[in-house]
Design a protein around this motif. Structure first.
Motif, mmCIF file in Angstrom:
data_model
loop_
_atom_site.group_PDB
_atom_site.id
_atom_site.type_symbol
_atom_site.label_atom_id
_atom_site.label_comp_id
_atom_site.label_asym_id
_atom_site.label_seq_id
_atom_site.Cartn_x
_atom_site.Cartn_y
_atom_site.Cartn_z
ATOM 1 N N SER A 137 -5.203 -0.830 5.829
ATOM 2 C CA SER A 137 -4.486 0.352 6.305
ATOM 3 C C SER A 137 -5.159 0.901 7.556
ATOM 4 O O SER A 137 -6.362 0.735 7.776
ATOM 5 C CB SER A 137 -4.444 1.431 5.218
ATOM 6 N N LYS A 185 1.848 3.001 3.347
ATOM 7 C CA LYS A 185 0.898 3.462 4.364
ATOM 8 C C LYS A 185 0.984 2.556 5.580
ATOM 9 O O LYS A 185 1.220 1.359 5.444
ATOM 10 C CB LYS A 185 -0.535 3.402 3.830
ATOM 11 N N LEU A 209 0.816 -1.223 0.000
ATOM 12 C CA LEU A 209 0.000 0.000 0.000
ATOM 13 C C LEU A 209 0.848 1.271 0.000
ATOM 14 O O LEU A 209 0.539 2.234 0.702
ATOM 15 C CB LEU A 209 -0.974 0.011 1.183
ATOM 16 N N ILE A 231 -0.150 -0.029 8.094
ATOM 17 C CA ILE A 231 -1.150 -1.089 7.995
ATOM 18 C C ILE A 231 -1.172 -1.908 9.280
ATOM 19 O O ILE A 231 -0.236 -1.855 10.079
ATOM 20 C CB ILE A 231 -0.880 -2.035 6.802
ATOM 21 N N ARG A 283 -3.543 -6.425 4.756
ATOM 22 C CA ARG A 283 -3.416 -5.321 3.810
ATOM 23 C C ARG A 283 -4.423 -4.231 4.163
ATOM 24 O O ARG A 283 -4.845 -3.459 3.310
ATOM 25 C CB ARG A 283 -3.610 -5.821 2.380
#
Length: 68
Positions: free
Chosen positions: A29, A20, A17, A22, A27
């Motif tokens: 965020s 970002k 991602l 997480i 996966r």
């Protein structure tokens, strides 16, 4: 209730991602989970739809947001 150390549950990896933050091992965020909470989702709805979001992981997301 014992405070959660968010660093045990939140990671940032540029390969996932675009770096970002997480929830570790997912996966999902931090931003996404916070948006769901802001939209009115409760913890039960989060866990029902995303079983990998344990109570400690949800608390870690909130602790991470509070520390920012």
């Amino acid at each position: 209730m014992t405070p959660v150390d968010w660093s045990d549950y939140i990671v940032a990896d540029e390969r996932i991602l675009a770096g970002k933050p997480i929830v570790k091992g997912t996966r999902l965020s931090v931003e996404f989970v916070l948006e769901l909470l802001a939209a009115g989702w409760d913890r039960d709805a989060l866990r029902d739809n995303y079983p990998q979001l344990t109570e400690d992981r949800i608390r870690a997301v909130l602790a991470y947001a509070a520390s920012a």
